[in-house]
Design a protein around this motif. Structure first.
Motif, PDB file in Angstrom:
ATOM      1  N   ARG A 113      45.486  14.857  -3.219  1.00 34.60           N
ATOM      2  CA  ARG A 113      45.783  13.204  -3.012  1.00 34.60           C
ATOM      3  C   ARG A 113      46.547  12.908  -1.659  1.00 34.60           C
ATOM      4  O   ARG A 113      46.282  11.965  -1.006  1.00 34.60           O
ATOM      5  CB  ARG A 113      46.801  12.596  -4.085  1.00 34.60           C
ATOM      6  CG  ARG A 113      46.163  12.168  -5.577  1.00 34.60           C
ATOM      7  CD  ARG A 113      45.246  11.014  -5.076  1.00 34.60           C
ATOM      8  NE  ARG A 113      44.528  10.507  -6.283  1.00 34.60           N
ATOM      9  CZ  ARG A 113      43.293   9.866  -6.573  1.00 34.60           C
ATOM     10  NH1 ARG A 113      42.550   9.769  -5.474  1.00 34.60           N
ATOM     11  NH2 ARG A 113      43.093   9.242  -7.719  1.00 34.60           N
ATOM     12  N   SER A 114      47.336  14.036  -1.193  1.00 35.26           N
ATOM     13  CA  SER A 114      48.127  13.727  -0.151  1.00 35.26           C
ATOM     14  C   SER A 114      47.421  14.109   1.185  1.00 35.26           C
ATOM     15  O   SER A 114      47.545  13.574   2.198  1.00 35.26           O
ATOM     16  CB  SER A 114      49.317  14.875  -0.044  1.00 35.26           C
ATOM     17  OG  SER A 114      49.043  16.237  -0.215  1.00 35.26           O
ATOM     18  N   GLU A 115      46.287  15.113   1.032  1.00 36.48           N
ATOM     19  CA  GLU A 115      45.627  15.489   2.381  1.00 36.48           C
ATOM     20  C   GLU A 115      44.194  14.877   2.392  1.00 36.48           C
ATOM     21  O   GLU A 115      43.706  14.698   3.649  1.00 36.48           O
ATOM     22  CB  GLU A 115      45.353  17.177   1.939  1.00 36.48           C
ATOM     23  CG  GLU A 115      46.659  17.765   2.250  1.00 36.48           C
ATOM     24  CD  GLU A 115      46.261  19.248   2.496  1.00 36.48           C
ATOM     25  OE1 GLU A 115      44.959  19.504   2.574  1.00 36.48           O
ATOM     26  OE2 GLU A 115      47.213  20.206   2.469  1.00 36.48           O
ATOM     27  N   ILE A 116      43.608  14.407   1.354  1.00 36.17           N
ATOM     28  CA  ILE A 116      42.026  14.044   1.353  1.00 36.17           C
ATOM     29  C   ILE A 116      42.153  12.378   1.365  1.00 36.17           C
ATOM     30  O   ILE A 116      42.398  11.735   0.294  1.00 36.17           O
ATOM     31  CB  ILE A 116      41.362  14.593   0.299  1.00 36.17           C
ATOM     32  CG1 ILE A 116      41.350  16.094   0.224  1.00 36.17           C
ATOM     33  CG2 ILE A 116      39.989  14.053   0.236  1.00 36.17           C
ATOM     34  CD1 ILE A 116      40.462  16.832  -0.622  1.00 36.17           C
ATOM     35  N   PRO A 117      41.374  11.764   2.300  1.00 36.27           N
ATOM     36  CA  PRO A 117      41.231  10.281   2.222  1.00 36.27           C
ATOM     37  C   PRO A 117      40.103  10.072   1.563  1.00 36.27           C
ATOM     38  O   PRO A 117      38.800   9.943   1.759  1.00 36.27           O
ATOM     39  CB  PRO A 117      41.033  10.131   3.854  1.00 36.27           C
ATOM     40  CG  PRO A 117      40.538  11.074   4.303  1.00 36.27           C
ATOM     41  CD  PRO A 117      40.998  12.545   3.692  1.00 36.27           C
ATOM     42  N   ASP A 118      40.128   9.960  -0.058  1.00 37.72           N
ATOM     43  CA  ASP A 118      39.028   9.795  -0.670  1.00 37.72           C
ATOM     44  C   ASP A 118      38.678   8.559  -1.034  1.00 37.72           C
ATOM     45  O   ASP A 118      39.349   7.405  -0.909  1.00 37.72           O
ATOM     46  CB  ASP A 118      39.486  10.647  -2.156  1.00 37.72           C
ATOM     47  CG  ASP A 118      40.577  10.035  -2.939  1.00 37.72           C
ATOM     48  OD1 ASP A 118      41.231   9.185  -2.255  1.00 37.72           O
ATOM     49  OD2 ASP A 118      40.866  10.339  -3.979  1.00 37.72           O
ATOM     50  N   ALA A 119      37.303   8.369  -1.429  1.00 43.89           N
ATOM     51  CA  ALA A 119      36.941   7.004  -1.893  1.00 43.89           C
ATOM     52  C   ALA A 119      35.816   7.266  -3.167  1.00 43.89           C
ATOM     53  O   ALA A 119      35.313   8.250  -3.222  1.00 43.89           O
ATOM     54  CB  ALA A 119      36.088   6.337  -0.774  1.00 43.89           C
ATOM     55  N   THR A 120      35.803   6.072  -3.983  1.00 48.06           N
ATOM     56  CA  THR A 120      34.981   6.383  -5.074  1.00 48.06           C
ATOM     57  C   THR A 120      33.909   5.141  -5.133  1.00 48.06           C
ATOM     58  O   THR A 120      34.046   4.003  -4.922  1.00 48.06           O
ATOM     59  CB  THR A 120      35.847   6.216  -6.464  1.00 48.06           C
ATOM     60  OG1 THR A 120      36.884   7.295  -6.195  1.00 48.06           O
ATOM     61  CG2 THR A 120      34.991   6.565  -7.506  1.00 48.06           C
ATOM     62  N   CYS A 121      32.531   5.629  -5.476  1.00 49.34           N
ATOM     63  CA  CYS A 121      31.602   4.673  -5.842  1.00 49.34           C
ATOM     64  C   CYS A 121      30.852   5.087  -7.092  1.00 49.34           C
ATOM     65  O   CYS A 121      31.021   6.196  -7.604  1.00 49.34           O
ATOM     66  CB  CYS A 121      30.630   4.773  -4.824  1.00 49.34           C
ATOM     67  SG  CYS A 121      29.815   6.422  -4.452  1.00 49.34           S
ATOM     68  N   TRP A 122      30.446   4.190  -7.982  1.00 52.07           N
ATOM     69  CA  TRP A 122      29.931   4.634  -9.290  1.00 52.07           C
ATOM     70  C   TRP A 122      28.531   3.352  -9.454  1.00 52.07           C
ATOM     71  O   TRP A 122      28.402   2.642  -8.689  1.00 52.07           O
ATOM     72  CB  TRP A 122      30.773   4.135 -10.522  1.00 52.07           C
ATOM     73  CG  TRP A 122      31.756   2.818 -10.470  1.00 52.07           C
ATOM     74  CD1 TRP A 122      30.997   1.728 -11.079  1.00 52.07           C
ATOM     75  CD2 TRP A 122      32.645   2.374  -9.749  1.00 52.07           C
ATOM     76  NE1 TRP A 122      31.823   0.724 -10.713  1.00 52.07           N
ATOM     77  CE2 TRP A 122      32.886   1.057  -9.828  1.00 52.07           C
ATOM     78  CE3 TRP A 122      33.399   3.010  -8.675  1.00 52.07           C
ATOM     79  CZ2 TRP A 122      33.991   0.167  -9.278  1.00 52.07           C
ATOM     80  CZ3 TRP A 122      34.707   2.266  -8.074  1.00 52.07           C
ATOM     81  CH2 TRP A 122      34.874   1.143  -8.474  1.00 52.07           C
ATOM     82  N   VAL A 123      27.924   3.961 -10.377  1.00 53.88           N
ATOM     83  CA  VAL A 123      26.644   3.305 -10.799  1.00 53.88           C
ATOM     84  C   VAL A 123      26.322   3.583 -12.446  1.00 53.88           C
ATOM     85  O   VAL A 123      26.797   4.527 -12.957  1.00 53.88           O
ATOM     86  CB  VAL A 123      25.564   3.956 -10.079  1.00 53.88           C
ATOM     87  CG1 VAL A 123      24.949   5.302 -10.331  1.00 53.88           C
ATOM     88  CG2 VAL A 123      24.286   2.699 -10.029  1.00 53.88           C
ATOM     89  N   ASP A 124      25.911   2.520 -13.009  1.00 54.12           N
ATOM     90  CA  ASP A 124      25.381   2.783 -14.394  1.00 54.12           C
ATOM     91  C   ASP A 124      23.836   3.122 -14.217  1.00 54.12           C
ATOM     92  O   ASP A 124      23.248   2.589 -13.357  1.00 54.12           O
ATOM     93  CB  ASP A 124      25.598   1.383 -15.157  1.00 54.12           C
ATOM     94  CG  ASP A 124      26.834   1.128 -15.336  1.00 54.12           C
ATOM     95  OD1 ASP A 124      27.806   1.982 -15.377  1.00 54.12           O
ATOM     96  OD2 ASP A 124      27.320  -0.300 -15.564  1.00 54.12           O
ATOM     97  N   ALA A 125      23.590   4.032 -15.031  1.00 56.98           N
ATOM     98  CA  ALA A 125      22.081   4.521 -15.143  1.00 56.98           C
ATOM     99  C   ALA A 125      21.665   4.636 -16.566  1.00 56.98           C
ATOM    100  O   ALA A 125      22.561   4.920 -17.589  1.00 56.98           O
ATOM    101  CB  ALA A 125      22.081   6.044 -14.576  1.00 56.98           C
ATOM    102  N   ASP A 126      20.337   4.374 -16.729  1.00 56.27           N
ATOM    103  CA  ASP A 126      19.599   4.535 -18.005  1.00 56.27           C
ATOM    104  C   ASP A 126      19.183   5.984 -18.250  1.00 56.27           C
ATOM    105  O   ASP A 126      18.540   6.514 -17.636  1.00 56.27           O
ATOM    106  CB  ASP A 126      18.348   3.517 -17.934  1.00 56.27           C
ATOM    107  CG  ASP A 126      17.567   3.597 -19.181  1.00 56.27           C
ATOM    108  OD1 ASP A 126      18.065   4.406 -20.092  1.00 56.27           O
ATOM    109  OD2 ASP A 126      16.682   2.711 -19.519  1.00 56.27           O
TER     110      ASP A 126
END
Length: 491
Positions: free
Chosen positions: A280-293
């Motif tokens: 959390r302190s070192e990595i500039p993270d981002a999240t994306c998500w999707v629903d799948a069948d």
């Protein structure tokens, strides 16, 4: 004549600096052979049985079960050369048969011609371990065990660590390191805990053998001090002021309300806490998500397992199929199979995929690693996941099996949740999270239908790629889940 040798907690590799004593495998008075496991310890990586490089009689153990020792601290002492037949009770004909070899009694971990050096990091031999035998304190043998001559280097620890069954414990806080002190305490963890909470060890009465001060004694003193401090504060302040002050001190970790439970962050749980905090302190993270069948994926899995027949081998798991999909996606988007060298300010793309998968155990969250996952098919990947999961469940994963991952797959759907925002397993660049697969209303071929739907979440290091790359990776994974035949183009 016997020589008492001190065995210190060895370097267990992987950069580990300390270990917690889980279970002693020998007691004072036992005969041990070279490379015989003497203690089971828990490191930040795994449970490890530590073999002793000396053969002889155990004269002392340092540290209680549950205490933490730094690498290089005394672990136990062994009287080498005192395990001859004279130390066995009269009429005990097993002494000669169970006696360690001459090399074992020499006190060297690399006996002539018998050493392989492969038992643990940096030392050990391949000689088979002899059966344990307790030396009974009778006759000449007992005297040899307690009063054997020692070398100058081992004289101080041998004097400190005489068996609690033969002599009172009178260990000063600094005697293990050759200094004098006024209190009976051996564990470095106990001394450190007392210093952190300003507990005067000279005021404590130990509950251990012969007055030895244990961690429980220091914990009790800390609780008493906290209760006394709370009572004084309540007399000096109003109820509202006391509540505010109590909340503030609890937040900074200097104190806690009376009755609060403290759970040490150590072992596997401590390592996980450190890694997640660093992520959390070192990595500039981002999240994306999707629903799948996932209806077609589940159907494909059912067909695979049906084709194998009742005795056609292990079944292919959903996790194994998802792992295979991940390796195919990483081949298309290698940016996510990388790490960042912060010192050199460089992105390092890794040549192979070592796929980690999150596994919840009684000891906490661990991430076993499937080596060279990019070279495996779904069946091979599933077999390796099953093998590593069983080792994780029994606490037998080695440090090497828990390190070196390049990408992590986290199936939190087993906990009955739909979605999450995974925290990247530092120093990796991404993690794919998978929620539960469950029936939901879904528009399929222009009509409303009940389909098996799953939510996929990708957390990625924004330094290694932008959203377009991350979105492309996640969309490819979703396409493979919805249409498994897409994988045929890359197999």
């Amino acid at each position: 004549m016997a020589q008492v040798l001190e065995f210190k907690l060895p370097d267990l590799g992987e950069g580990l600096t300390e270990a917690e004593i889980v279970r002693w495998l020998v007691e004072v008075g036992d005969v041990v052979a070279i490379d015989q496991p003497v203690v089971e310890v828990e490191t930040a990586k795994a449970m490890v049985e530590v073999p002793c490089p000396y053969g002889g009689v155990v004269t002392a153990r340092f540290g209680e079960e549950g205490s933490e020792l730094p690498v290089g601290a005394p672990l136990l002492t062994v009287a080498v050369g005192a395990t001859d037949a004279s130390s066995a009770p009269p009429g005990d004909d097993r002494a000669a048969a169970e006696e360690p070899s001459g090399e074992s009694r020499s006190g060297s971990g690399s006996g002539s011609g018998s050493g392989s050096g492969n038992v643990l990091v940096g030392y050990g031999t391949g000689a088979p371990a002899a059966r344990r035998r307790r030396i009974r304190p009778t006759g000449v043998g007992a005297a040899a065990r307690v009063a054997a001559p020692v070398t100058a280097a081992s004289a101080a620890p041998a004097a400190v660590a005489a068996s609690s069954r033969t002599a009172p414990v009178a260990v000063a806080a600094g005697e293990v390191n050759g200094r004098q002190g006024p209190v009976a305490v051996v564990s470095p963890l106990v001394r450190r805990l007392a210093r952190q909470h300003e507990i005067d060890l000279r005021q404590l009465t130990g509950s251990g053998p012969d007055g030895l001060i244990l961690r429980a004694d220091v914990d009790s003193a800390i609780r008493r001090a906290g209760e006394a401090g709370s009572a004084t504060e309540a007399e000096a302040r109003t109820t509202a002021e006391s509540a505010v002050a109590g909340a503030s001190t609890a937040q900074v970790g200097e104190a806690a309300p009376a009755g609060a439970e403290r759970i040490p962050l150590r072992g596997v749980r401590g390592a996980v806490a450190d890694k997640l905090s660093r992520s959390r302190s070192e990595i500039p993270d981002a999240t994306c998500w999707v629903d799948a069948d996932a209806t077609e994926l589940m159907a494909a899995r059912a067909a695979m397992n049906a084709a194998s027949g009742p005795s056609g081998g292990p079944k292919v798991s959903v996790l194994a199929l998802l792992a295979r999909i991940c390796t195919a996606a990483l081949a298309r988007y290698p940016e996510l199979n990388s790490t960042v060298d912060t010192a050199a300010r460089e992105i390092v793309r890794l040549p192979g995929v070592h796929l980690g998968f999150a596994a919840q155990t009684e000891r906490g969250l661990v991430v076993p690693v499937v080596r060279d996952a990019h070279t495996r098919n779904a069946e091979s990947t599933g077999a390796e996941i099953a093998r590593l999961t069983e080792l994780a469940r029994t606490g037998k994963l080695s440090p090497a099996q828990l390190t070196g991952g390049t990408f992590t797959l986290n199936n939190y759907g087993v906990f009955g949740v739909d979605g999450s925002t995974p925290i990247i397993n530092h120093p990796e660049a991404a993690m794919l999270g998978v929620g539960r697969i469950m029936p939901k209303p879904w528009v399929h071929q222009g009509e409303l239908a009940v389909r098996q739907v799953v939510q996929l979440s990708l957390t990625f290091d924004h330094r290694v790629c932008d959203g377009g790359t991350a979105g492309g990776f996640l969309r490819y994974v979703a396409d493979c889940v919805e249409q498994p035949a897409v994988l045929l183009r890359t197999l």
